[in-house]
Design an enzyme around this catalytic site. Structure first.
Site, PDB file in Angstrom:
ATOM      1  N   GLY A  14       0.719  -6.347  -0.583  1.00  0.00           N
ATOM      2  CA  GLY A  14       0.229  -7.062   0.590  1.00  0.00           C
ATOM      3  C   GLY A  14       1.227  -7.255   1.710  1.00  0.00           C
ATOM      4  N   THR A  15       2.243  -6.390   1.816  1.00  0.00           N
ATOM      5  CA  THR A  15       3.203  -6.555   2.931  1.00  0.00           C
ATOM      6  C   THR A  15       2.539  -6.249   4.263  1.00  0.00           C
ATOM      7  OG1 THR A  15       4.045  -4.296   2.783  1.00  0.00           O
ATOM      8  CG2 THR A  15       5.180  -5.983   1.466  1.00  0.00           C
ATOM      9  N   ASN A 105      -7.453   2.034   8.754  1.00  0.00           N
ATOM     10  CA  ASN A 105      -6.568   2.196   7.593  1.00  0.00           C
ATOM     11  C   ASN A 105      -5.168   2.543   8.077  1.00  0.00           C
ATOM     12  OD1 ASN A 105      -5.885   2.703   4.739  1.00  0.00           O
ATOM     13  ND2 ASN A 105      -5.729   4.835   5.378  1.00  0.00           N
ATOM     14  N   HIS A 107      -1.789   4.561   7.084  1.00  0.00           N
ATOM     15  CA  HIS A 107      -1.305   5.584   6.144  1.00  0.00           C
ATOM     16  C   HIS A 107       0.182   5.790   6.411  1.00  0.00           C
ATOM     17  CE1 HIS A 107      -1.489   9.003   3.437  1.00  0.00           C
ATOM     18  NE2 HIS A 107      -0.750   9.655   4.326  1.00  0.00           N
ATOM     19  N   GLU A 146     -14.230  11.249   5.007  1.00  0.00           N
ATOM     20  CA  GLU A 146     -13.151  12.082   4.439  1.00  0.00           C
ATOM     21  C   GLU A 146     -11.818  11.327   4.493  1.00  0.00           C
ATOM     22  OE1 GLU A 146     -12.669  15.747   6.543  1.00  0.00           O
ATOM     23  OE2 GLU A 146     -10.917  16.330   5.333  1.00  0.00           O
ATOM     24  N   LYS A 175       8.652  -1.219   7.340  1.00  0.00           N
ATOM     25  CA  LYS A 175       9.277  -2.198   8.226  1.00  0.00           C
ATOM     26  C   LYS A 175       9.225  -1.756   9.685  1.00  0.00           C
ATOM     27  CE  LYS A 175      13.508  -5.072   8.165  1.00  0.00           C
ATOM     28  NZ  LYS A 175      14.248  -4.611   9.356  1.00  0.00           N
TER      29      LYS A 175
HETATM   30  C1  GRF Z   1       1.769   0.903   2.059  1.00  0.00           C
HETATM   31  O1  GRF Z   1       2.782   1.878   1.988  1.00  0.00           O
HETATM   32  C2  GRF Z   1       0.624   1.458   2.862  1.00  0.00           C
HETATM   33  O2  GRF Z   1       0.990   2.369   3.849  1.00  0.00           O
HETATM   34  C3  GRF Z   1      -0.144   2.199   1.846  1.00  0.00           C
HETATM   35  O3  GRF Z   1      -0.043   1.443   0.653  1.00  0.00           O
HETATM   36  C4  GRF Z   1       1.131   0.667   0.690  1.00  0.00           C
HETATM   37  C5  GRF Z   1       0.687  -0.751   0.478  1.00  0.00           C
HETATM   38  O4  GRF Z   1       1.615  -1.649   0.763  1.00  0.00           O
HETATM   39  N1  GRF Z   1      -1.491   2.365   2.296  1.00  0.00           N
HETATM   40  P1  GRF Z   1       1.268  -3.219   0.859  1.00  0.00           P
HETATM   41  O5  GRF Z   1       0.296  -3.552  -0.255  1.00  0.00           O
HETATM   42  O6  GRF Z   1       0.659  -3.451   2.209  1.00  0.00           O
HETATM   43  O7  GRF Z   1       2.603  -3.854   0.682  1.00  0.00           O
END
Ligand code: GRF
Length: 195
Positions: A14-15, A105, A107, A146, A175
């Site tokens: 959940g960062t 989303n 990525h 997709e 970060k």
């Molecule tokens: C992050 O690297 C995000 O890009 C990917 O999954 C990871 C989840 O990180 N989708 P967090 O749960 O938000 O810390």
């Protein structure tokens, strides 16, 4: 001014959710309000982050009934925008259609590199390091049926450094890129919706 009621779907630490919560706290999300966090993993620390921030946090078993339960929660909260923040489940075409253009989303690469089926979490950074790219980064895109193929909203590049391991690179991308463009992209979409 009306704010877009936002739900954040999570599966892990959940960062990215924390980045959204902190951005809201700094007044950087004037057109969005995080009303609900839903996880398909009971142990997701993201749920604790939501609870600590006073946001409704719900766990739904990652089974065939997950989406029905999710829909009920989204409707209860009048959700207008959905953010996938480290959410590790493919949503059905039906649900994506119902919220067409309103699901984003994050990525951890510069799409179209290192994305699509099988590219998630550390695997993305392992692929970037083995390819030897000098720049990687993060992408926020609209979710379509997709995986990782929807319209790109925002990207931010991050330098790959000598001696980077996948873990070090992942942290830098989170970060310097993810935690920056996810709140910014949410606000941009919310402003378009409610502005
Ligand atoms: C992050 O690297 C995000 O890009 C990917 O999954 C990871 C989840 O990180 N989708 P967090 O749960 O938000 O810390």
């Amino acid at each position: 001014m009306l704010k877009a009621k936002t739900a954040v779907l999570v599966s892990g630490g959940g960062t990215n959710l924390q980045a959204l919560i902190d951005a809201e706290g700094r007044g950087e999300l004037p057109h969005a309000e995080i009303k609900l966090v839903v996880s398909n993993k009971e142990s997701a620390y993201a749920l604790k982050r939501a609870e600590d921030a006073g946001i409704r946090a719900e766990y739904l078993k990652n089974d065939a009934a997950f989406e029905a339960g999710l829909l009920t929660l989204l409707e209860e909260e009048g959700t207008e925008l959905i953010v996938l923040a480290g959410f590790l489940r493919i949503l059905s075409a039906d649900l994506i259609k119902r919220y067409e253009g309103r699901i984003i989303n994050v990525h951890p690469s510069l799409i179209p590199s290192f994305c699509g089926m099988g590219f998630y979490g550390l695997k993305v950074h392992e692929a970037a390091l083995s390819r030897g790219v000098k720049l990687t980064g993060a992408t926020v895109h609209i979710v379509t049926a997709e995986a990782d193929a929807g319209p790109i909203l925002m990207q931010k590049a991050v330098e790959v450094k000598e001696g980077d391991t996948p873990e070090i690179l992942q942290k830098r991308v989170m970060k310097e890129a993810e935690w920056v463009i996810l709140p910014a992209a949410l606000e941009k979409l919310a402003e378009k919706l409610k502005g």
